[in-house]
Scaffold this motif. Sequence first.
Motif, mmCIF file in Angstrom:
data_model
loop_
_atom_site.group_PDB
_atom_site.id
_atom_site.type_symbol
_atom_site.label_atom_id
_atom_site.label_comp_id
_atom_site.label_asym_id
_atom_site.label_seq_id
_atom_site.Cartn_x
_atom_site.Cartn_y
_atom_site.Cartn_z
ATOM 1 N N ARG A 13 97.383 0.082 20.735
ATOM 2 C CA ARG A 13 97.253 -1.238 20.397
ATOM 3 C C ARG A 13 96.037 -1.387 19.480
ATOM 4 N N GLU A 14 95.003 -0.830 19.405
ATOM 5 C CA GLU A 14 94.012 -0.763 18.614
ATOM 6 C C GLU A 14 94.540 -0.350 17.285
ATOM 7 N N ILE A 19 96.806 -1.571 11.721
ATOM 8 C CA ILE A 19 98.053 -1.760 10.624
ATOM 9 C C ILE A 19 98.144 -3.208 10.428
ATOM 10 N N VAL A 20 98.238 -4.183 11.368
ATOM 11 C CA VAL A 20 98.466 -5.382 10.911
ATOM 12 C C VAL A 20 97.353 -6.029 10.202
ATOM 13 N N GLU A 21 96.250 -5.673 10.510
ATOM 14 C CA GLU A 21 95.049 -6.108 9.627
ATOM 15 C C GLU A 21 95.065 -5.645 8.267
ATOM 16 N N ALA A 22 95.111 -4.404 8.047
ATOM 17 C CA ALA A 22 95.142 -3.508 6.953
ATOM 18 C C ALA A 22 96.096 -4.000 6.080
ATOM 19 N N LEU A 23 97.322 -4.434 6.293
ATOM 20 C CA LEU A 23 98.262 -4.706 5.591
ATOM 21 C C LEU A 23 98.631 -6.036 5.464
ATOM 22 N N ASN A 24 97.779 -6.951 6.202
ATOM 23 C CA ASN A 24 98.156 -8.454 6.309
ATOM 24 C C ASN A 24 99.575 -8.568 6.713
ATOM 25 N N LEU A 25 100.261 -7.856 7.784
ATOM 26 C CA LEU A 25 101.478 -8.134 8.114
ATOM 27 C C LEU A 25 101.674 -9.505 8.997
ATOM 28 N N GLU A 26 103.043 -9.962 8.883
ATOM 29 C CA GLU A 26 103.121 -11.398 9.415
ATOM 30 C C GLU A 26 103.809 -11.038 10.937
ATOM 31 N N VAL A 27 103.410 -10.025 11.396
ATOM 32 C CA VAL A 27 103.789 -9.734 12.935
ATOM 33 C C VAL A 27 102.524 -9.517 13.529
ATOM 34 N N SER A 28 102.449 -9.813 15.007
ATOM 35 C CA SER A 28 101.072 -9.316 15.755
ATOM 36 C C SER A 28 101.324 -7.786 16.003
#
Length: 92
Positions: A13-14, A19-28
């Motif tokens: 989960r971490e 990954i989501v934060e680094a790439l500004n993804l539009e998924v949680s």
Amino acid sequence: MTDSATPDLALEREVAALIVEALNLEVSADEIQPEDALFGEGLGLDSIDILEVALVVSKRYGFQLKADSEDNFSIFSSLRSLAAYIQAHRTT
């Protein structure tokens, strides 16, 4: 203690959140399934995304992921494989 080949859920989960934060993804982070591919049909990351993830992983966990490593395809094949690699090699 967990086997180094099987990362714990908290680390998965971490890493998903990283990954989501680094790439500004539009998924949680919770939407990224541990066995889904990070490339192509799965999360849809490309080589530039993987370089960015490798950079933040290196900074966060204290070890270097090399761009020319033959193991990168397997390391980045899924969230679970990346988390297992981190678990086995992290220094922080």
